[in-house]
Design an enzyme around this catalytic site. Structure first.
Site, PDB file in Angstrom:
ATOM      1  N   GLY A  70       0.814  -1.214   0.000  1.00 23.89           N
ATOM      2  CA  GLY A  70       0.000   0.000   0.000  1.00 23.89           C
ATOM      3  C   GLY A  70       0.846   1.262   0.000  1.00 23.89           C
ATOM      4  N   ASN A 151      -8.015   4.119   8.385  1.00 16.35           N
ATOM      5  CA  ASN A 151      -7.449   2.945   9.043  1.00 16.35           C
ATOM      6  C   ASN A 151      -7.593   2.961  10.554  1.00 16.35           C
ATOM      7  OD1 ASN A 151      -5.539   5.075   8.179  1.00 16.35           O
ATOM      8  ND2 ASN A 151      -4.125   4.034   9.558  1.00 16.35           N
ATOM      9  N   GLN A 179      -7.831   0.005   3.269  1.00 16.79           N
ATOM     10  CA  GLN A 179      -8.726  -0.536   4.297  1.00 16.79           C
ATOM     11  C   GLN A 179     -10.085  -0.951   3.728  1.00 16.79           C
ATOM     12  OE1 GLN A 179      -8.225  -1.185   7.587  1.00 16.79           O
ATOM     13  NE2 GLN A 179      -6.100  -0.505   7.534  1.00 16.79           N
ATOM     14  N   SER A 199      -3.502  -3.221  -0.668  1.00 14.09           N
ATOM     15  CA  SER A 199      -2.420  -3.997  -0.086  1.00 14.09           C
ATOM     16  C   SER A 199      -2.948  -5.356   0.345  1.00 14.09           C
ATOM     17  CB  SER A 199      -1.865  -3.249   1.128  1.00 14.09           C
ATOM     18  OG  SER A 199      -0.874  -4.030   1.742  1.00 14.09           O
ATOM     19  N   HIS A 201      -1.947  -7.692   2.385  1.00  3.14           N
ATOM     20  CA  HIS A 201      -1.953  -8.194   3.774  1.00  3.14           C
ATOM     21  C   HIS A 201      -3.090  -7.608   4.613  1.00  3.14           C
ATOM     22  CE1 HIS A 201      -0.046  -4.930   6.314  1.00  3.14           C
ATOM     23  NE2 HIS A 201       0.366  -4.507   5.131  1.00  3.14           N
ATOM     24  N   CYS A 324       1.821   2.262  12.769  1.00  2.44           N
ATOM     25  CA  CYS A 324       2.937   3.135  12.433  1.00  2.44           C
ATOM     26  C   CYS A 324       3.171   4.196  13.500  1.00  2.44           C
ATOM     27  CB  CYS A 324       2.679   3.819  11.102  1.00  2.44           C
ATOM     28  SG  CYS A 324       1.823   2.778   9.939  1.00  2.44           S
TER      29      CYS A 324
HETATM   30  C1  LIG Z   1      -1.775  -0.489   5.939  1.00  4.22           C
HETATM   31  C2  LIG Z   1      -2.102   0.744   5.193  1.00  4.22           C
HETATM   32  C3  LIG Z   1      -1.217   1.288   4.255  1.00  4.22           C
HETATM   33  C4  LIG Z   1       0.154   0.710   4.016  1.00  4.22           C
HETATM   34  O1  LIG Z   1       0.114  -0.526   3.390  1.00  4.22           O
HETATM   35  P1  LIG Z   1       1.446  -1.451   3.409  1.00  4.22           P
HETATM   36  O2  LIG Z   1       1.125  -2.562   2.494  1.00  4.22           O
HETATM   37  O3  LIG Z   1       1.635  -1.883   4.815  1.00  4.22           O
HETATM   38  O4  LIG Z   1       2.559  -0.589   2.907  1.00  4.22           O
HETATM   39  C5  LIG Z   1      -1.598   2.411   3.568  1.00  4.22           C
HETATM   40  N1  LIG Z   1      -2.786   2.977   3.778  1.00  4.22           N
HETATM   41  C6  LIG Z   1      -3.676   2.488   4.661  1.00  4.22           C
HETATM   42  C7  LIG Z   1      -4.991   3.149   4.827  1.00  4.22           C
HETATM   43  C8  LIG Z   1      -3.363   1.356   5.399  1.00  4.22           C
HETATM   44  O5  LIG Z   1      -4.229   0.883   6.286  1.00  4.22           O
END
Ligand SMILES: *Cc1c(COP(=O)(O)O)cnc(C)c1O
Length: 396
Positions: A70, A151, A179, A199, A201, A324
């Site tokens: 992401g 998020n 999300q 993303s 995961h 984060c």
């Molecule tokens: C988790 C997240 C990201 C980052 O995604 P990664 O794959 O961990 O780099 C970006 N934006 C939102 C809203 C997220 O929840």
């Protein structure tokens, strides 16, 4: 009991996704650029994964770019639109105060490079007003980027409406849908989106795999110089197992969506109601325009980190905000954006559910949060002052 309630940070990989990727780490390990058969079989798998993801998002396979996640998708979408805008002397970008740091920090960097950034406020329910977006658009605006769902507080934004405005004003529109995709219905055509980040995961796929959707005709700069992978836009041998698993996870999440949200919404609402029964607590974010699995509550007189540690000791994995920001002492920028004062923003708890959570677990979480909040309040000098009337409650 061991309860995982931090699915907004990351999710457990689904069995389907794991099964899908295994052959590409074992017998079909070839490089998709190679001409012999194990290479070509791998290339075919990437081709099929691209088709499948495109179908889930409602776009063409040629509009899908695989990335490392992401964050990369967000960085590259914004950088591309900025680069394209700069060529035409359009150096104004519109976003919101409660974006993910992958967006906010990219914008901060661009500001240093001479771009002007307007960060819109969100209302106290955590929703962006499309009219404000419209009013903020100027002749030199090259990009609007607004997240699909937040998020931390799970609020779902009026993306289709914002997209319609941007399309009419001919401004590129990007949304961080990390999300949202796999959790609520998303269709890039209906939502009038030009670029969209996801993303794997976050929907039970593997870490380190993301997708950037770029609508045909929208400029995308080269993400990585190198070979001709990703139509020359992002060199480097494809992460074949990851890409295959991401596609499998997304297909599963999208087809299970009606069922899983039907299960999740009552669990979420039971958890919200149970926790709001604790005195001097408040829900963060709109109750209706909300992701099916997201609960985020502030408790007055509590310090979020201590709450998390004590819940962990009871087997509950939760978060005080985004992964984060945890570890830093700054209060969440999202909670500040919806108007929570600093001292309240520190006492937040985010529980993000998946359809593996059970009603029994929800009951256990409610009971344990009650116990832990009481325990911490009894030790807190701030709480004593509030009780003795030396200070006023912020949350009634
Ligand atoms: C988790 C997240 C990201 C980052 O995604 P990664 O794959 O961990 O780099 C970006 N934006 C939102 C809203 C997220 O929840």
């Amino acid at each position: 009991m061991k309860i995982y309630a931090d699915n907004a940070a990351t999710t457990k990989m689904s069995k389907t996704a794991i099964q899908a990727m295994l052959p590409y780490m074992e017998e079909i390990f070839g490089n998709p650029s190679s001409l012999y058969s194990i290479g070509q079989t791998a290339a075919e798998a990437v081709f099929k994964a691209r088709e499948s993801i495109a179908e889930c998002l409602g776009c063409m396979p040629a509009e899908i770019y695989f990335t490392s996640g992401g964050s990369e998708s967000d960085n590259q979408a914004i950088r591309s639109a900025a680069e394209f805008g700069a060529k035409k002397n359009k150096k104004h970008i519109i976003s919101t105060a409660f974006e993910h740091h992958a967006v906010l920090h990219t914008l901060k960097k661009l500001q240093k490079e001479g771009f002007e950034v307007t960060l819109l406020d969100v209302n106290e329910n955590g929703i962006v007003n499309p009219e404000q977006v419209e009013q903020a658009i100027r002749p030199d605006t090259c990009l609007v980027t607004v997240m699909y769902a937040n998020n931390e507080i799970g609020t779902i934004q009026p993306i289709a409406k914002i997209g319609e405005i941007c399309r009419a004003k001919k401004v590129t529109f990007h949304t961080d849908a990390v999300q949202a995709v796999g959790h609520i219905p998303v269709n890039v055509k209906n939502d009038n989106v030009d670029m969209l980040s996801i993303s794997a995961h976050k929907f039970h796929g593997p870490k380190g795999v993301g997708v950037l959707y770029v609508r045909k005709g929208i400029y995308l700069s080269n993400l990585i110089e190198g070979g001709s992978q990703e139509r020359g836009k992002r060199g480097g041998t494809e992460n074949v197992p990851g890409i295959v698993a991401a596609a499998a996870a997304l297909k599963e999440a999208v087809s299970d969506l009606p069922e899983s949200s039907q299960k999740l919404v009552p669990l979420r609402d039971k958890l919200i109601d149970g926790l709001l029964a604790i005195p001097h607590s408040v829900l963060n974010g709109d109750k209706e325009q909300r992701l099916p699995g997201n609960v985020n509550i502030c408790f007055e007189g509590i310090e979020g980190e201590s709450l998390l540690l004590l819940l962990d000791a009871k087997g509950i994995s939760a978060s005080s905000g985004s992964a984060c920001t945890s570890g830093s002492l700054d209060p969440s920028h999202v909670l500040l954006a919806i108007g929570r004062p600093h001292e309240i923003a520190h006492g937040s708890l985010r529980l993000s559910l998946s359809d593996e959570n059970t009603e029994e677990e929800i009951d256990y979480i409610i009971q344990e949060v009650k116990n832990v909040v009481n325990y911490l309040r009894n030790m807190s000098p701030v709480w004593r002052d509030l009780q003795e009337g030396k200070k006023n409650y912020v949350i009634q």
